[in-house]
Design an enzyme around this catalytic site. Structure first.
Site, PDB file in Angstrom:
ATOM      1  N   ARG A 238      25.098 -30.267 -28.001  1.00 26.61           N
ATOM      2  CA  ARG A 238      25.738 -29.787 -26.509  1.00 26.61           C
ATOM      3  C   ARG A 238      24.892 -29.536 -25.081  1.00 26.61           C
ATOM      4  O   ARG A 238      23.494 -30.200 -24.903  1.00 26.61           O
ATOM      5  CB  ARG A 238      25.312 -28.309 -26.421  1.00 26.61           C
ATOM      6  CG  ARG A 238      26.263 -27.615 -27.672  1.00 26.61           C
ATOM      7  CD  ARG A 238      26.575 -26.217 -27.707  1.00 26.61           C
ATOM      8  NE  ARG A 238      25.082 -25.271 -27.738  1.00 26.61           N
ATOM      9  CZ  ARG A 238      24.840 -24.356 -28.143  1.00 26.61           C
ATOM     10  NH1 ARG A 238      26.268 -23.148 -28.196  1.00 26.61           N
ATOM     11  NH2 ARG A 238      23.995 -23.151 -27.927  1.00 26.61           N
TER      12      ARG A 238
ATOM     13  N   ARG B 271      19.870 -27.806 -22.300  1.00 24.82           N
ATOM     14  CA  ARG B 271      19.684 -26.609 -22.385  1.00 24.82           C
ATOM     15  C   ARG B 271      18.003 -26.325 -23.349  1.00 24.82           C
ATOM     16  O   ARG B 271      18.305 -26.852 -24.388  1.00 24.82           O
ATOM     17  CB  ARG B 271      20.358 -25.410 -22.449  1.00 24.82           C
ATOM     18  CG  ARG B 271      21.405 -25.401 -21.908  1.00 24.82           C
ATOM     19  CD  ARG B 271      21.883 -23.792 -21.567  1.00 24.82           C
ATOM     20  NE  ARG B 271      21.975 -23.476 -23.161  1.00 24.82           N
ATOM     21  CZ  ARG B 271      22.525 -22.252 -23.957  1.00 24.82           C
ATOM     22  NH1 ARG B 271      22.999 -21.682 -22.640  1.00 24.82           N
ATOM     23  NH2 ARG B 271      22.613 -21.799 -24.713  1.00 24.82           N
TER      24      ARG B 271
ATOM     25  N   ARG C 132      14.732 -20.845 -35.049  1.00 29.23           N
ATOM     26  CA  ARG C 132      15.687 -20.060 -34.299  1.00 29.23           C
ATOM     27  C   ARG C 132      16.721 -19.961 -35.641  1.00 29.23           C
ATOM     28  O   ARG C 132      16.339 -19.047 -36.481  1.00 29.23           O
ATOM     29  CB  ARG C 132      16.409 -20.536 -33.496  1.00 29.23           C
ATOM     30  CG  ARG C 132      16.160 -20.321 -32.129  1.00 29.23           C
ATOM     31  CD  ARG C 132      17.878 -20.678 -31.513  1.00 29.23           C
ATOM     32  NE  ARG C 132      19.316 -19.810 -31.330  1.00 29.23           N
ATOM     33  CZ  ARG C 132      20.079 -20.781 -31.089  1.00 29.23           C
ATOM     34  NH1 ARG C 132      19.741 -21.410 -30.776  1.00 29.23           N
ATOM     35  NH2 ARG C 132      20.600 -19.431 -31.179  1.00 29.23           N
TER      36      ARG C 132
END
Length: 216
Positions: free
Chosen positions: A127, A160, A171
């Site tokens: 992304r 990001r 995560r």
């Protein structure tokens, strides 16, 4: 139908939750939406949650659970709902069972979106976000005409911190440690249904609706 959606980060839970909830004509209840509503409205629970959020701390389970309890008691959730992002661990799942028991109902089915870690990292690390308009692109699935430049506003694209492979891996570690045990918890109750969550969004939605059909 009372449905819980589970799956790792990057599995597409938010996207699928919207489509599935629309198909079921049931409200989608996500912890993110609950926090935004309560904080935005300045409710007592929102004020409490904001104190922790502003100091960079995790919001205690008790606050999250009370937000969910209030939401489930609203008229539109009486006949069914889709929970996205709650429960996040087995203790929360046990509290949810007790909460629903008080209301005289129970979870009908838990839909697991199954995606391998490598695919999650591929999805999220690709992304790129535009510094100008904020649109999110993907180097593989939704590339811009000129690499690094937004097609919409010619803004510069960047990755990001949340989308960096090392962050995603952390995560996933948290997911496997804290949330994945929910799979065994609900499987033991005979409520778990898993689907392959790779491929086009429409195909995943079709698989989800087919898997849920016996419970409607």
């Amino acid at each position: 139908m009372r449905l819980v959606l589970v799956g790792p980060p990057g599995a597409g839970k938010g996207t699928q939750a919207e489509f599935i909830a629309a198909h079921l004509a049931a409200p989608k209840i996500s912890t993110g939406d609950l926090f935004r509503y309560n904080v935005g409205q300045g409710t007592p629970l929102g004020v409490e949650a904001k104190k922790y959020m502003d100091s960079g701390q995790l919001v205690p389970d008790e606050i999250t659970i009370n937000m969910v309890r209030q939401r489930l008691a609203e008229p539109d959730a009486v006949d069914g709902f889709l929970l996205d992002g709650f429960p996040r661990n087995v203790p929360q799942a046990e509290v949810l069972d007790d909460m629903l028991k008080e209301l005289g109902v129970k979870i009908d089915v838990v839909l697991e979106l199954v995606v391998e870690d490598d695919e999650v990292i591929r999805r999220l690390s690709g992304r790129r976000t535009c510094r100008g308009c904020g649109k999110i692109w993907h180097v593989e699935f939704d590339p811009t005409t000129v690499p690094g430049v937004c097609d919409r506003c010619d803004g510069q694209l960047f990755q990001r911190d949340d989308d960096k492979p090392e962050t995603i891996a952390k995560r996933l570690e948290v997911y496997h440690e804290q949330t994945e045990p929910l799979v065994d918890f609900y499987s033991a109750q005979g409520k778990l249904v898993g689907i392959d969550a790779t491929g086009p969004v429409e195909d995943i939605t079709d698989r989800a609706i087919d898997a849920l059909a016996p419970f409607e």
